[in-house]
Design a protein around this motif. Structure first.
Motif, PDB file in Angstrom:
ATOM      1  N   ILE A   6       5.696   5.039   4.031  1.00 22.06           N
ATOM      2  CA  ILE A   6       7.029   4.770   3.470  1.00 22.06           C
ATOM      3  C   ILE A   6       7.185   5.536   2.165  1.00 22.06           C
ATOM      4  N   ILE A   7       8.248   6.317   2.081  1.00 23.04           N
ATOM      5  CA  ILE A   7       8.544   7.081   0.870  1.00 23.04           C
ATOM      6  C   ILE A   7       9.686   6.377   0.142  1.00 23.04           C
ATOM      7  N   GLY A   8       9.364   5.749  -0.981  1.00 20.98           N
ATOM      8  CA  GLY A   8      10.337   4.961  -1.728  1.00 20.98           C
ATOM      9  C   GLY A   8       9.965   3.493  -1.671  1.00 20.98           C
ATOM     10  N   ALA A   9       9.640   2.913  -2.831  1.00 20.83           N
ATOM     11  CA  ALA A   9       9.207   1.518  -2.885  1.00 20.83           C
ATOM     12  C   ALA A   9      10.231   0.634  -3.585  1.00 20.83           C
ATOM     13  N   GLY A  10      11.505   1.011  -3.478  1.00 19.67           N
ATOM     14  CA  GLY A  10      12.574   0.180  -4.011  1.00 19.67           C
ATOM     15  C   GLY A  10      12.885  -0.965  -3.068  1.00 19.67           C
ATOM     16  N   ARG A  11      14.084  -1.525  -3.188  1.00 18.94           N
ATOM     17  CA  ARG A  11      14.434  -2.718  -2.402  1.00 18.94           C
ATOM     18  C   ARG A  11      14.330  -2.485  -0.903  1.00 18.94           C
ATOM     19  N   ILE A  12      14.929  -1.410  -0.395  1.00 19.70           N
ATOM     20  CA  ILE A  12      14.930  -1.202   1.048  1.00 19.70           C
ATOM     21  C   ILE A  12      13.543  -0.807   1.551  1.00 19.70           C
ATOM     22  N   GLY A  13      12.781  -0.085   0.722  1.00 11.84           N
ATOM     23  CA  GLY A  13      11.412   0.245   1.115  1.00 11.84           C
ATOM     24  C   GLY A  13      10.567  -1.004   1.276  1.00 11.84           C
ATOM     25  N   LYS A  14      10.733  -1.950   0.375  1.00 12.94           N
ATOM     26  CA  LYS A  14       9.997  -3.214   0.461  1.00 12.94           C
ATOM     27  C   LYS A  14      10.443  -4.033   1.668  1.00 12.94           C
ATOM     28  N   VAL A  15      11.743  -3.990   1.965  1.00 14.41           N
ATOM     29  CA  VAL A  15      12.247  -4.698   3.149  1.00 14.41           C
ATOM     30  C   VAL A  15      11.560  -4.183   4.404  1.00 14.41           C
ATOM     31  N   HIS A  16      11.481  -2.867   4.549  1.00 15.44           N
ATOM     32  CA  HIS A  16      10.842  -2.294   5.736  1.00 15.44           C
ATOM     33  C   HIS A  16       9.337  -2.580   5.755  1.00 15.44           C
ATOM     34  N   LEU A  17       8.702  -2.541   4.617  1.00 21.04           N
ATOM     35  CA  LEU A  17       7.275  -2.848   4.537  1.00 21.04           C
ATOM     36  C   LEU A  17       7.006  -4.254   5.047  1.00 21.04           C
ATOM     37  N   GLN A  18       7.748  -5.217   4.561  1.00 20.09           N
ATOM     38  CA  GLN A  18       7.545  -6.601   4.977  1.00 20.09           C
ATOM     39  C   GLN A  18       7.934  -6.807   6.433  1.00 20.09           C
ATOM     40  N   SER A  19       9.008  -6.165   6.849  1.00 18.29           N
ATOM     41  CA  SER A  19       9.469  -6.294   8.225  1.00 18.29           C
ATOM     42  C   SER A  19       8.430  -5.774   9.213  1.00 18.29           C
ATOM     43  N   ILE A  20       7.898  -4.585   8.941  1.00 16.47           N
ATOM     44  CA  ILE A  20       6.894  -4.001   9.834  1.00 16.47           C
ATOM     45  C   ILE A  20       5.623  -4.841   9.835  1.00 16.47           C
ATOM     46  N   THR A  21       5.196  -5.251   8.650  1.00 12.73           N
ATOM     47  CA  THR A  21       3.946  -6.018   8.531  1.00 12.73           C
ATOM     48  C   THR A  21       4.003  -7.330   9.297  1.00 12.73           C
ATOM     49  N   TYR A  22       5.128  -8.020   9.214  1.00  9.84           N
ATOM     50  CA  TYR A  22       5.214  -9.371   9.785  1.00  9.84           C
ATOM     51  C   TYR A  22       5.867  -9.434  11.165  1.00  9.84           C
ATOM     52  N   HIS A  23       6.715  -8.440  11.495  1.00  8.53           N
ATOM     53  CA  HIS A  23       7.540  -8.629  12.690  1.00  8.53           C
ATOM     54  C   HIS A  23       7.516  -7.488  13.704  1.00  8.53           C
ATOM     55  N   VAL A  24       6.814  -6.393  13.420  1.00  5.20           N
ATOM     56  CA  VAL A  24       6.841  -5.251  14.344  1.00  5.20           C
ATOM     57  C   VAL A  24       5.441  -5.000  14.889  1.00  5.20           C
TER      58      VAL A  24
END
Length: 334
Positions: A6-24
């Protein structure tokens, strides 16, 4: 297993990080980069098992273990980083908009032509929302018949900081761009003509930045359907997200999501829950679903559900909307 950086650790980057980790399933975030990485963000990322954390995204592009990258950086870097990632042999998920410049989006499209194995998806997450996806399924199943009239209501719970307008491209390119994409998605058609009536009714400071905060937009679709979008930067009761598609055989409509469907009836009246307040509450599951479909396309080599054409079309409509406001006339998309 698809390894993602993930390139970019702002709000949307964190959303995708958590989403992938927990739900994908079938994917893992193995690297994350941000030039403004701080200790709080680093701690969050490490806590979710990311092995590589860096400030320079080029380290992710050079990492042979990374199969795909998510471009979640500032908008002005989306196109250039996407091209670098494509040329590095990575699959790419790029947050919307790909760029505010049609020329730069075309450069991304040209890079994809040269690298046909690359899967490139644009982050229009609302296509994956359970309500709007149900509208499209009803249309595809023939239950509505030919599309005649589409109505989209999209109102934010509160306006952004006026300073945000300087970098966002204005309401049509940071907020309404989602609704432009939804108009194309729900009618399965591109847009032919745009006309906008707009005003500054929410915050005078937004007008001072040269933008608007309230608008009614009419679209003529290429398949003959007519669409109406109403936007406001502030709805006192919460995040107002609704759609209605009327056709030759019937109509399908969606209501707002709420915490519960409970309705209280008493001597004071009949009341229910307000809509969910913020986009993260309203659309969190859609972020997970768009990522599941991206991962699936990368692993199987199939087409992504939202490609570069959709990214180009939404920006074209947004720029035409701005021109319509400036020139007080309908604008045809060439």
């Amino acid at each position: 297993m698809l390894n993602i950086g993930i390139i970019g650790a702002g709000r949307i980057g964190k959303v995708h990080l958590q989403s992938i980790t927990y739900h994908v399933k079938g994917a893992a975030v193995v690297a994350m980069a941000d030039p403004f990485m701080n200790e709080e963000t680093r701690s969050l990322i490490e806590g979710l098992g990311v092995k590589k954390i860096c400030s320079d995204y080029h380290e992710i592009l050079a990492d042979p273990e990374v199969d795909a990258v998510l471009v979640c950086s500032s908008t002005d870097t989306h196109a250039s980083i996407s091209i670098e990632a494509i040329e590095a042999g990575k699959h790419v998920f790029c947050e919307k908009p790909v760029d505010h410049s049609l020329e730069k989006i075309q450069q991304v499209a040209d890079a994809l032509e040269k690298h046909p194995a690359c899967r490139f998806q644009v982050g229009f997450n609302r296509r994956f929302d359970h309500n709007f996806a149900a509208v499209r399924r009803a249309y595809d199943a023939g239950k509505i018949g030919e599309a005649h009239i589409l109505k989209i209501t999209s109102r934010d719970p509160e306006p952004p900081n006026p300073a945000y307008i300087k970098v966002s491209g204005g309401m049509f390119l940071d907020m309404t761009i989602h609704d432009f994409d939804m108009a194309c998605f729900l009618t399965n058609s591109d847009v032919e003509e745009v006309y906008v009536q707009s005003a500054v009714l929410v915050d005078p400071a937004i007008g001072e930045q040269g933008d608007v905060d309230t608008a009614i937009i009419t679209l003529k679709m290429k398949n003959g359907a007519l669409a109406v979008i109403d936007n406001s930067r502030r709805a006192a009761y919460g995040y107002d997200q609704r759609a209605e598609l009327f056709g030759s055989k019937g109509m399908v409509a969606t209501a707002n999501d709420t915490l519960s469907s409970a309705v209280i009836s008493d001597a004071n009246g009949v009341t229910g829950e307000k809509p969910l307040f913020f986009f993260l509450e309203r659309y969190m599951e859609s972020f997970s679903e768009e990522m599941r479909q991206f991962v699936d396309a990368c692993e199987k080599g199939t087409e992504v559900p939202v490609g570069i054409h959709a990214g180009m079309q939404a920006v074209r409509i947004g720029l035409a909307a701005k021109q319509s406001v400036a020139e007080h006339r309908p604008v045809r998309l060439a």
